[in-house]
Design a protein around this motif. Structure first.
Motif, PDB file in Angstrom:
ATOM      1  N   LYS A  91      -6.276   3.647   1.415  1.00  0.00           N
ATOM      2  CA  LYS A  91      -5.263   2.851   2.110  1.00  0.00           C
ATOM      3  C   LYS A  91      -3.867   3.203   1.612  1.00  0.00           C
ATOM      4  O   LYS A  91      -2.922   3.323   2.397  1.00  0.00           O
ATOM      5  CB  LYS A  91      -5.530   1.359   1.918  1.00  0.00           C
ATOM      6  N   VAL A  92      -3.728   3.369   0.289  1.00  0.00           N
ATOM      7  CA  VAL A  92      -2.429   3.735  -0.276  1.00  0.00           C
ATOM      8  C   VAL A  92      -2.015   5.120   0.211  1.00  0.00           C
ATOM      9  O   VAL A  92      -0.857   5.336   0.610  1.00  0.00           O
ATOM     10  CB  VAL A  92      -2.460   3.670  -1.813  1.00  0.00           C
ATOM     11  N   TYR A 113       0.810  -1.219   0.000  1.00  0.00           N
ATOM     12  CA  TYR A 113       0.000   0.000   0.000  1.00  0.00           C
ATOM     13  C   TYR A 113       0.846   1.272   0.000  1.00  0.00           C
ATOM     14  O   TYR A 113       0.307   2.373   0.170  1.00  0.00           O
ATOM     15  CB  TYR A 113      -0.933   0.006   1.205  1.00  0.00           C
ATOM     16  N   THR A 172      -9.098   1.329  -1.783  1.00  0.00           N
ATOM     17  CA  THR A 172      -7.670   1.067  -1.949  1.00  0.00           C
ATOM     18  C   THR A 172      -6.871   2.356  -2.007  1.00  0.00           C
ATOM     19  O   THR A 172      -5.782   2.453  -1.419  1.00  0.00           O
ATOM     20  CB  THR A 172      -7.420   0.238  -3.217  1.00  0.00           C
TER      21      THR A 172
END
Length: 738
Positions: free
Chosen positions: A306-307, A31, A303
């Motif tokens: 999260k990254v 991530y 996502t």
């Protein structure tokens, strides 16, 4: 004795064990996107580094300029070397030491400053925490980079060809200037030497020890004299190592650096990279990063979020950087070699930026390192007679203002995470705050402010208004420490000094305003203008830099209603379309500039006037719009982790407006669940099950299952491992606190 477990206790134990096992098996590095910030104004680099590592091994595009100040700019298409030192988002052009470039023969060479180089494509490039790879298209050479704390490891995969690896110690970019270099051949696979330079880091010394995994067939060392001001001051060296390679043959180049000596570099290499095994060190560094990143665990189906979060956490752990060798030796500001007694010396302290959120974050994610950073400050004081302002590589750059090592020391002391002698620490703080001939401090003490019309040898940049406000905050921190130590006279003196901000408030304009030495406010003052009297900001942005006394600032302004109106204007009074804003005024929401640090706490001030939904609105706006999973995903300089630390705290749902208060103002959480795993074994949890891009407003707050009635949480509550739960909605909620 037989252990007895209640069913509930057994469930809790099993749950904790399962959670720990899941964290250990999760690859958080997936991530991390190191390309975030490599475009626009982020000034980050994508290369390989261990957490807080001395080595930052990263590609350099080969051209100077502000966009390439970290060596790499995403829109570029050339690579001219892989060097071992870089600065993360500082806007300062220095380092790029110990630069390698592999080629096949014949190689491509352009006129200076590009020199030997290759084209590359982002399609053939990738990076994650501790690892970088790229294809040099002109030579069909695959380059991979990884790093331990003090060593960089490169793996080149060659075609069948006659190849060469260049070590360029001559080249300097941006602010850097090569003073002297040396390369010594130790044996058929080992070399050592040094590069001395001048730049932002004055009289910087870097020593190295390098091991090739294959003997070179020949070596060519070219030297040229370095002439400065008509004098021959040193030698510039470019070394070429030749090899014959088969298709897909790999050569590993392992480089250890030291600020002390080639012997120190050799010790670092032997201790950290004894083998020619790239995958081994890549895996070790990945595991190291996973241990660091797993300290904060989030739950999210998005996502990109999260990254953004784990990249921000990663960027917060890039600097400060380890500066002592494995045996504890390091090069001090007194130009002498020193040795620690078991602690690690750190460097690269961007304190004007990082005292605000990055260092408070370290007190939870890195308490042992935070202790060593305080020890590094005290050692610097002992060797340089004052605490650091912005130091690295044994050099004080004197960049930016304030004496902001003070709040870092005081925060660590008040939280009980440093074993530094408090008497020595307080001595260092007071001595630094009383250097009369340094940047207007003497006039600040005499008049209660720094006058804009009086210069001294350290005061050429002016910034008088900003200095006054920054000094007042640091003085408050000294007072807090002295009070805790029972030193009432000192505490009273510095509490009084901490109110000096009031001396620059002009009730006629309702802004902080520069004064001359006669006590007269500067004429024709406009808070919209960026003037020499205000550091990288305007009057709007610096008005709020009174983190130590928000209630006092509210009273000056005319009460909560007037203060709230002024806050509203801050976020809604937009610069005109034809205004030419300086490069540091980015991420603008009205006059609020998220791309620069003085604005960072302002969003959270709505809590002080009982309008928390506006804090929630603007915090969510910044998180969702000004942090993106893309190379241009940062709206301003990363500044050694401060930009990212703001995001980490804010995404957890709270922020340190006053970094030494032990209080964290509640904002709005980004994730439905967050767990911060603390060094004492406890876990602090934030729950917001219904949070979303629409549901950004807090409707109610529970703390350990009970209604909560404060606008902030405390350090003690965090360390006890409490659970903070938010009920979220898509419209402003009631004021839950008193």
């Amino acid at each position: 004795m037989k252990a007895l477990y209640t069913p509930l206790l057994l469930v809790l134990i099993l749950t904790a064990c399962t959670s720990s096992q899941e964290r250990a098996s999760t690859d958080y590095t997936q991530y991390v996107n190191p390309f975030i910030g490599t475009d626009f104004t982020g000034n980050t680099y994508p290369g390989a580094q261990a957490p807080f590592g001395m080595v930052q091994l990263s590609p350099d595009n080969g051209l100077p300029g502000w966009d390439r100040i970290s060596g790499y700019f995403y829109p570029d298409s050339t690579i001219a070397g892989f060097s071992h030192t870089h600065l993360s988002g500082t806007g300062a052009g220095d380092l790029y030491d110990i630069s390698f470039m592999p080629v096949t023969l014949p190689y491509k060479e352009a006129e200076a400053p590009l020199g030997i180089h290759s084209k590359f494509s982002h399609d053939d490039e990738s990076a994650t925490a501790g690892y970088y790879r790229v294809l040099l298209k002109d030579y069909n050479i695959h380059v991979e980079l990884t790093a331990t704390e003090r060593c960089g490891i490169q793996r080149y995969t060659f075609p069948e060809a006659r190849v060469a690896i260049f070590l360029n110690l001559k080249k300097a970019m941006n602010w850097d200037f090569t003073n002297d270099t040396q390369v010594e051949i130790v044996d058929s696979v080992t070399i050592q030497g040094y590069r001395f330079s001048d730049g932002w880091a004055r009289d910087q010394h870097i020593y190295f020890r390098i091991r090739f995994s294959k003997p070179f067939t020949s070596v060519q060392i070219d030297t040229t004299a370095i002439i400065k001001d008509g004098d021959h001051i040193g030698t510039a060296t470019i070394a070429r190592f030749d090899f014959d390679t088969q298709k897909d043959e790999q050569i590993i180049v392992s480089t250890a650096i030291s600020g002390v000596s080639t012997e120190g570099a050799a010790k670092n290499l032997l201790a950290e990279v004894p083998d020619d095994n790239f995958d081994k060190y890549r895996n070790l560094t990945r595991d190291n990063w996973n241990r660091q990143l797993s300290k904060i665990e989030i739950v999210s189906n998005n996502t990109d979020d999260k990254v953004n979060f784990y990249t921000a956490l990663y960027h917060s752990m890039i600097a400060p950087t380890i500066y002592s060798d494995v045996d504890g030796t390091y090069y001090g500001p007194d130009k002498k070699t020193h040795k620690t007694d078991g602690w690690v010396n750190y460097s690269t302290f961007s304190l004007w930026d990082t005292f605000r959120a990055a260092h408070p974050l370290f007190t939870y994610t890195e308490p042992e390192r935070a202790n060593d950073m305080v020890k590094s400050f005290i050692a610097f004081y002992e060797q340089n007679k004052r605490l650091p302002v912005w130091n690295f590589y044994g050099s004080e750059t004197d960049m930016m203002i304030g004496y902001h090592a003070v709040p870092v020391i005081v925060d660590a002391y008040l939280k009980g995470i440093t074993d530094v002698d408090p008497e020595k620490a307080l001595e260092a703080c007071i001595a630094t705050a009383n250097i009369d001939n340094y940047r207007g401090i003497g006039m600040y003490k005499k008049l209660g402010y720094v006058p804009y019309n009086i210069a001294d040898s350290y005061n050429a940049e002016n910034w008088s208004l900003s200095k006054t406000l920054e000094y007042a905050y640091d003085d408050y921190c000294i007072a807090k420490m002295a009070e805790k130590m029972g030193k009432k006279e000192i505490a009273d003196e510095f509490y009084k000094r901490s109110l000096n901000y009031k001396n620059l408030y002009n009730p006629a304009t309702s802004f902080m305003q520069p004064k001359d030495d006669k006590g007269n406010f500067i004429k024709n003052f406009s808070p919209d203008e960026y003037t020499p009297h205000i550091c990288e900001s305007n009057g709007w942005q610096y008005f709020w830099s009174v983190q130590q006394d928000i209630d006092g600032l509210i009273a000056l302004t005319g009460g909560k209603e007037r203060f709230a109106q002024k806050l509203d204007s801050m976020f809604t009074y937009h610069p005109s379309a034809d205004d030419e804003l300086p490069i540091f005024s980015t991420g603008m929401i009205g006059q609020y500039a998220h791309g620069n640090e003085p604005s960072h706490h302002v969003i959270y001030l709505y809590n002080a006037v009982e309008q928390p939904w506006k804090t929630q609105q603007y915090a969510a706006k910044v998180m969702h719009e000004l942090y993106q999973n893309s190379p241009a995903g940062l709206c301003g300089n990363e500044d050694c982790g401060q930009m990212s630390a703001w995001y980490v705290f804010s995404a957890m749902g709270f922020y340190p407006v006053d970094p030494v208060s032990g209080k964290y103002e509640i904002g709005t959480p980004l994730f439905p669940e967050m767990q911060m795993h603390l060094s004492n074994g406890n876990t602090f949890t934030v729950l917001a099950p219904t949070v979303s891009k629409e549901n950004i407003y807090i409707q109610a707050v529970n703390f350990d299952g009970k209604p909560y009635s404060k606008s902030y949480i405390t350090h003690e509550q965090i360390m006890e491992g409490a659970t903070l739960e938010f009920e979220m909605g898509n419209t402003p909620g009631p004021v839950w606190y008193k």
